[in-house]
Design a protein around this motif. Structure first.
Motif, PDB file in Angstrom:
ATOM      1  N   MET A   1      13.477  18.198  -6.694  1.00 14.97           N
ATOM      2  CA  MET A   1      13.902  16.794  -6.749  1.00 14.97           C
ATOM      3  C   MET A   1      12.656  15.907  -6.819  1.00 14.97           C
ATOM      4  O   MET A   1      11.843  15.886  -5.899  1.00 14.97           O
ATOM      5  CB  MET A   1      14.709  16.453  -5.497  1.00 14.97           C
ATOM      6  N   ILE A   2      12.496  15.217  -7.925  1.00 11.99           N
ATOM      7  CA  ILE A   2      11.391  14.277  -8.101  1.00 11.99           C
ATOM      8  C   ILE A   2      11.988  12.880  -8.185  1.00 11.99           C
ATOM      9  O   ILE A   2      12.878  12.640  -8.998  1.00 11.99           O
ATOM     10  CB  ILE A   2      10.575  14.612  -9.356  1.00 11.99           C
ATOM     11  N   ASN A   3      11.533  11.971  -7.334  1.00  9.96           N
ATOM     12  CA  ASN A   3      12.141  10.651  -7.282  1.00  9.96           C
ATOM     13  C   ASN A   3      11.081   9.547  -7.365  1.00  9.96           C
ATOM     14  O   ASN A   3       9.879   9.808  -7.376  1.00  9.96           O
ATOM     15  CB  ASN A   3      12.995  10.502  -6.020  1.00  9.96           C
ATOM     16  N   LYS A   4      11.555   8.319  -7.416  1.00  8.12           N
ATOM     17  CA  LYS A   4      10.672   7.155  -7.512  1.00  8.12           C
ATOM     18  C   LYS A   4       9.774   7.046  -6.292  1.00  8.12           C
ATOM     19  O   LYS A   4       8.607   6.645  -6.393  1.00  8.12           O
ATOM     20  CB  LYS A   4      11.510   5.880  -7.662  1.00  8.12           C
ATOM     21  N   GLU A   5      10.306   7.381  -5.118  1.00  8.65           N
ATOM     22  CA  GLU A   5       9.514   7.270  -3.888  1.00  8.65           C
ATOM     23  C   GLU A   5       8.298   8.194  -3.914  1.00  8.65           C
ATOM     24  O   GLU A   5       7.268   7.895  -3.306  1.00  8.65           O
ATOM     25  CB  GLU A   5      10.384   7.601  -2.672  1.00  8.65           C
ATOM     26  N   LEU A   6       8.412   9.309  -4.609  1.00  9.85           N
ATOM     27  CA  LEU A   6       7.274  10.221  -4.733  1.00  9.85           C
ATOM     28  C   LEU A   6       6.265   9.699  -5.748  1.00  9.85           C
ATOM     29  O   LEU A   6       5.055   9.752  -5.512  1.00  9.85           O
ATOM     30  CB  LEU A   6       7.761  11.612  -5.152  1.00  9.85           C
ATOM     31  N   LEU A   7       6.750   9.187  -6.862  1.00  7.67           N
ATOM     32  CA  LEU A   7       5.862   8.792  -7.955  1.00  7.67           C
ATOM     33  C   LEU A   7       5.335   7.364  -7.812  1.00  7.67           C
ATOM     34  O   LEU A   7       4.162   7.106  -8.110  1.00  7.67           O
ATOM     35  CB  LEU A   7       6.604   8.932  -9.294  1.00  7.67           C
ATOM     36  N   GLN A   8       6.177   6.468  -7.357  1.00 14.36           N
ATOM     37  CA  GLN A   8       5.785   5.060  -7.268  1.00 14.36           C
ATOM     38  C   GLN A   8       6.249   4.457  -5.938  1.00 14.36           C
ATOM     39  O   GLN A   8       7.056   3.526  -5.909  1.00 14.36           O
ATOM     40  CB  GLN A   8       6.371   4.265  -8.438  1.00 14.36           C
ATOM     41  N   PRO A   9       5.742   4.954  -4.840  1.00 10.93           N
ATOM     42  CA  PRO A   9       6.183   4.427  -3.544  1.00 10.93           C
ATOM     43  C   PRO A   9       5.641   3.017  -3.305  1.00 10.93           C
ATOM     44  O   PRO A   9       4.540   2.677  -3.732  1.00 10.93           O
ATOM     45  CB  PRO A   9       5.573   5.418  -2.555  1.00 10.93           C
ATOM     46  N   GLU A  10       6.424   2.224  -2.623  1.00 12.94           N
ATOM     47  CA  GLU A  10       5.952   0.899  -2.216  1.00 12.94           C
ATOM     48  C   GLU A  10       5.266   0.960  -0.855  1.00 12.94           C
ATOM     49  O   GLU A  10       4.569   0.016  -0.473  1.00 12.94           O
ATOM     50  CB  GLU A  10       7.126  -0.079  -2.179  1.00 12.94           C
ATOM     51  N   SER A  11       5.470   2.060  -0.141  1.00 12.40           N
ATOM     52  CA  SER A  11       4.801   2.235   1.155  1.00 12.40           C
ATOM     53  C   SER A  11       4.489   3.715   1.351  1.00 12.40           C
ATOM     54  O   SER A  11       5.270   4.582   0.964  1.00 12.40           O
ATOM     55  CB  SER A  11       5.687   1.729   2.301  1.00 12.40           C
ATOM     56  N   ILE A  12       3.311   3.973   1.919  1.00 16.54           N
ATOM     57  CA  ILE A  12       2.848   5.340   2.185  1.00 16.54           C
ATOM     58  C   ILE A  12       2.372   5.410   3.633  1.00 16.54           C
ATOM     59  O   ILE A  12       1.684   4.504   4.108  1.00 16.54           O
ATOM     60  CB  ILE A  12       1.683   5.745   1.254  1.00 16.54           C
ATOM     61  N   VAL A  13       2.701   6.508   4.322  1.00 12.81           N
ATOM     62  CA  VAL A  13       2.134   6.758   5.639  1.00 12.81           C
ATOM     63  C   VAL A  13       1.416   8.102   5.598  1.00 12.81           C
ATOM     64  O   VAL A  13       1.943   9.091   5.084  1.00 12.81           O
ATOM     65  CB  VAL A  13       3.208   6.748   6.743  1.00 12.81           C
ATOM     66  N   VAL A  14       0.204   8.120   6.125  1.00 12.79           N
ATOM     67  CA  VAL A  14      -0.556   9.365   6.251  1.00 12.79           C
ATOM     68  C   VAL A  14      -0.476   9.802   7.707  1.00 12.79           C
ATOM     69  O   VAL A  14      -1.044   9.150   8.594  1.00 12.79           O
ATOM     70  CB  VAL A  14      -2.027   9.185   5.811  1.00 12.79           C
ATOM     71  N   ILE A  15       0.240  10.884   7.953  1.00 15.84           N
ATOM     72  CA  ILE A  15       0.374  11.418   9.309  1.00 15.84           C
ATOM     73  C   ILE A  15      -0.830  12.331   9.556  1.00 15.84           C
ATOM     74  O   ILE A  15      -0.942  13.408   8.980  1.00 15.84           O
ATOM     75  CB  ILE A  15       1.677  12.222   9.470  1.00 15.84           C
ATOM     76  N   GLY A  16      -1.740  11.865  10.400  1.00 15.83           N
ATOM     77  CA  GLY A  16      -2.966  12.604  10.644  1.00 15.83           C
ATOM     78  C   GLY A  16      -4.159  12.013   9.924  1.00 15.83           C
ATOM     79  O   GLY A  16      -5.208  12.657   9.816  1.00 15.83           O
ATOM     80  N   GLY A  17      -4.030  10.772   9.447  1.00 13.60           N
ATOM     81  CA  GLY A  17      -5.152  10.096   8.814  1.00 13.60           C
ATOM     82  C   GLY A  17      -6.259   9.833   9.816  1.00 13.60           C
ATOM     83  O   GLY A  17      -5.988   9.590  10.997  1.00 13.60           O
ATOM     84  N   SER A  18      -7.515   9.885   9.357  1.00 10.54           N
ATOM     85  CA  SER A  18      -8.625   9.728  10.298  1.00 10.54           C
ATOM     86  C   SER A  18      -9.797   9.010   9.641  1.00 10.54           C
ATOM     87  O   SER A  18      -9.760   8.670   8.453  1.00 10.54           O
ATOM     88  CB  SER A  18      -9.079  11.095  10.803  1.00 10.54           C
ATOM     89  N   ASN A  19     -10.849   8.820  10.429  1.00  9.73           N
ATOM     90  CA  ASN A  19     -12.082   8.206   9.934  1.00  9.73           C
ATOM     91  C   ASN A  19     -13.090   9.238   9.423  1.00  9.73           C
ATOM     92  O   ASN A  19     -14.135   8.872   8.906  1.00  9.73           O
ATOM     93  CB  ASN A  19     -12.738   7.382  11.049  1.00  9.73           C
ATOM     94  N   ASN A  20     -12.770  10.513   9.577  1.00 11.65           N
ATOM     95  CA  ASN A  20     -13.691  11.580   9.186  1.00 11.65           C
ATOM     96  C   ASN A  20     -13.441  11.975   7.740  1.00 11.65           C
ATOM     97  O   ASN A  20     -12.477  12.676   7.427  1.00 11.65           O
ATOM     98  CB  ASN A  20     -13.517  12.787  10.119  1.00 11.65           C
ATOM     99  N   PHE A  21     -14.347  11.554   6.857  1.00  9.60           N
ATOM    100  CA  PHE A  21     -14.189  11.846   5.434  1.00  9.60           C
ATOM    101  C   PHE A  21     -14.327  13.333   5.123  1.00  9.60           C
ATOM    102  O   PHE A  21     -13.972  13.778   4.029  1.00  9.60           O
ATOM    103  CB  PHE A  21     -15.220  11.085   4.604  1.00  9.60           C
ATOM    104  N   HIS A  22     -14.868  14.092   6.069  1.00  6.51           N
ATOM    105  CA  HIS A  22     -15.076  15.515   5.838  1.00  6.51           C
ATOM    106  C   HIS A  22     -13.853  16.350   6.200  1.00  6.51           C
ATOM    107  O   HIS A  22     -13.888  17.572   6.094  1.00  6.51           O
ATOM    108  CB  HIS A  22     -16.290  16.001   6.626  1.00  6.51           C
TER     109      HIS A  22
END
Length: 698
Positions: A1-22
């Motif tokens: 199932m491929i939908n608009k929310e996957l391809l063109q989301p208006e909002s994204i949340v990164v669960i586990g996002g951090s300041n460590n670029f590595h």
């Protein structure tokens, strides 16, 4: 199932996002921000208050409704997080970067199944787990580099491996290849490569959508789906190239036939790609080179051949003789032409170059050649030399000219010229800035001329997608089913059953008789005329047990051979055939799970046993597919006729291959089949020896 929310989301949340670029959580946030995502980006991290300038939520429960969630957390936390987001936050798309699922352990597979069930329950799209993410013009949701230059008319790239995708992207970026999207499907629990192709096919807009698709495939879970949608896209004007890795297993080493020993899963892949019209590649350099070639060619329309059949004659413009010669050799070896330039136009061009220059093709303007002379040579190739379909320009750094100026000339000519121009600029180390500026204008660079020539040969030799029709003319399908139904048990069938099936399909066989009665065989030999051949019936490998006698010319000789063969262990009768001479051919088939019957063809004798010079196709075959199979053989010159030897009846050989493939389509119980040899003499081709193995209970 491929939908608009996957391809063109208006909002994204990164669960586990951090300041460590590595770490993936930090790198993916950085890439989304740097990619210019215009929607709302949110972060969940229980240990941080701010991540890369964005205020952080400490728990999923604190989030407002969010369309796309990217999970970069340990696998064990993913099922509950997906459940909470889908049920409470209305999240309709998930990209799970995390590893530790079904690719590692059974426990991980259970977690993966929980996630899939949740997504199916709430109608959410799922990419991954165990992937690098999704990259398109709307959001850069990947944690890796490089990030290629994006272009709405660039390449769509779909990969079954995240790490391999990075290697392929690096190869592509060095060549200047631009992308529209990059899909890393990871474990492909919900969305696999076939599903992405289906979406692209069903939503294809020829006015706006990219027409180049590159694939890296580790597993083909649904061959029919891949075949259908790849073929459909190509018919709509797309070009597709793919690598299929992991296809080198040797198959059954104890195979009971030539086909069993030769036909591996790689044969099935080769056959599938041939049927679909996919250009098969074997390395990332080859795949990205093919993608660059595609980008240099004019757009296709649905009625034009994707084989670029009008692209076979090349002009070479160079300032270095050696690379021009190597390119000429590679093109010629691949069946492409480098025509010689002579006459008035050639003399005119030579007069405009420095003394010592050559214009015969390759056109060598010398290391001292100027940008203006390069432009002149290209103009002559486009407007004055008629037998040219495309132009290859080799221009490195001789240290004598300003490459910025030279590459500006090349840039303008690529835009103006009606014939494709392939730039070969092997000077990345000594003229990096000049090449970078050239690529920044939207061009590609082929740094190696031989790789370019080999890739072109692959493109030209790839057939059109096959028509889905089945060739039924002259094939008695009801009778085929009657014969198959009458067979009891599994294993190799008796010769008379082989003959019955071949008669149903219209495949000619040499006159023969099988009997345990010596006098009956002697009478038959008298009727058809000596010389004859005698073969033991019972043992599978007749030659290995001394069960074949050729050129029997008398009743006494035949009687002696009969008595000897009936003493062989496992023998229950003897076959007598008319002794024929001619060119030995081979046709075989093997049933591959999920793919169906893989049909092989080639020369018989040493060609199939030792050299394994065979080509493959998927049943049922059309006449054009069978012709393509025959013409791709290394021994095709023998089939056509060479050195005064008359060729075989190629049309008849094609017809027999097609008829056999139709037989297989309606007799799926046949798991293995050999016709070796199929003997060609003049216009006649007949099956001399054939074996068929049946499995009715599997």
């Amino acid at each position: 199932m491929i939908n608009k929310e996957l391809l063109q989301p208006e909002s994204i949340v990164v669960i586990g996002g951090s300041n460590n670029f590595h770490k993936p959580g930090g790198a993916i946030v950085r890439n989304i921000i740097n990619g210019g995502f215009s929607g709302m980006l949110r972060i969940v991290n229980p240990k941080e208050d701010e991540v890369q300038g964005i205020k952080v939520f400490h728990d999923v429960s604190e989030l407002p409704p969010t369309e796309l969630a990217i999970l970069v957390i340990p696998a064990r936390f993913c099922p509950d997080t997906v459940k909470a987001l889908a049920s409470e936050k209305g999240t309709k798309a998930f990209i799970i970067i995390s590893a530790g699922f079904g690719e590692e352990t059974e426990e991980g597979a259970v977690l993966e199944k929980e996630i899939l069930d949740t997504c199916e329950q709430y109608g959410a799209a799922l990419i991954g787990p165990n992937c690098i993410g999704l990259l398109n013009n709307h959001h850069h949701s990947v944690f890796t580099k490089p990030i290629p230059q994006l272009n709405a008319k660039g390449v769509d790239f779909i990969s079954g491996s995240g790490a391999t995708a990075v290697f392929i992207l690096e190869s592509a970026v060095m060549k200047g290849l631009q992308f529209n999207s990059v899909w890393s499907i990871g474990n492909g629990k919900q969305i696999g490569i076939e599903d992405v192709l289906q979406y692209m096919d069903e939503h294809f807009n020829p006015e706006t959508d990219p027409t180049i698709k590159l694939l890296y495939i580790e597993n083909i879970s649904n061959p029919d789906k891949l075949l259908f949608h790849a073929s459909s896209l190509i018919r709509k004007g797309c070009r597709i190239a793919a690598i299929k890795s992991g296809s080198s297993e040797s198959g059954s080493r104890a195979a009971s036939s030539h086909t069993g020993a030769i036909a591996t899963s790689d044969s099935a892949v080769e056959a599938l790609f041939r049927k679909a019209g996919i250009v098969r590649c074997f390395s990332r350099e080859e795949l990205t080179t093919v993608g660059c070639i595609f980008s240099c060619l004019p757009p296709l329309t649905s009625h034009l051949s994707p084989l670029t059949s009008a692209l076979s004659r090349f002009a070479i413009v160079t300032h270095a003789g050696g690379p021009g010669v190597m390119l000429t050799d590679a093109l010629s070896k691949g069946g492409l032409q480098v025509p010689q330039f002579t006459g008035k136009a050639a003399e005119e061009l030579k007069s405009k170059l420095f003394p010592g220059a050559s214009v015969a093709n390759p056109i060598d303007i010398l290391a001292t050649g100027t940008p203006e002379q390069l432009a002149t040579a290209i103009d002559y190739c486009e407007k004055r030399f008629d037998d040219v379909d495309a132009i290859m320009v080799i221009f490195g750094t001789p240290g004598l000219v300003q490459l910025f100026e030279t590459y500006e000339v090349l840039h303008k000519k690529i835009l103006e010229c009606k014939k494709p121009i392939f730039p070969i600029l092997p000077c990345l180390h000594t003229a990096g800035p000049e090449v970078a500026e050239f690529l920044a204008k939207g061009h590609v660079n082929f740094s190696d001329e031989v790789t370019l020539a080999n890739s072109l040969s692959r493109i030209i030799s790839t057939p059109n997608p096959a028509r889905p029709e089945i060739e039924l003319f002259g094939v008695d399908v009801p009778r085929i089913r009657e014969v198959i139904s009458s067979i009891e048990g599994d294993g190799f069938v008796e010769p008379h059953v082989v003959r019955q099936l071949f008669e149903c399909a219209g495949i000619p066989m040499v006159p023969e008789m099988v009997s345990a009665d010596k006098q009956q065989l002697i009478d038959f030999a008298e009727k058809i005329g000596y010389p004859v051949v005698a073969k033991v019936v019972g043992p599978i490998h007749k030659s290995d047990v001394g069960g074949v006698a050729l050129n029997i010319r008398s009743e006494k000789h035949l009687a002696l051979e009969f008595d000897r063969m009936m003493e062989i262990e496992g023998a229950h009768s003897v076959m007598v055939q008319k002794m024929l001479r001619g060119t030995e051919l081979f046709i075989g088939a093997k049933y591959e799970t999920r793919f169906g019957h893989v049909v092989l063809c080639g020369m018989g004798g040493i060609f199939v046993e030792v050299l394994k010079d065979v080509s493959s196709g998927l049943a049922p075959l059309t006449y054009s597919e069978a012709e393509s199979m025959i013409r791709s053989l290394r021994a095709y010159k023998i089939i056509k006729g060479t050195r005064g030897q008359k060729g075989i009846n190629e049309k008849k050989y094609t017809e027999i291959i097609v008829r056999l493939s139709t037989l297989l389509r309606f007799a799926t119980e046949i798991k293995e089949l050999d016709i070796n040899p199929l003997l060609a003499d003049g216009d006649n081709i007949v099956a001399v020896d054939a074996r068929i193995r049946i499995e009715k209970n599997k």
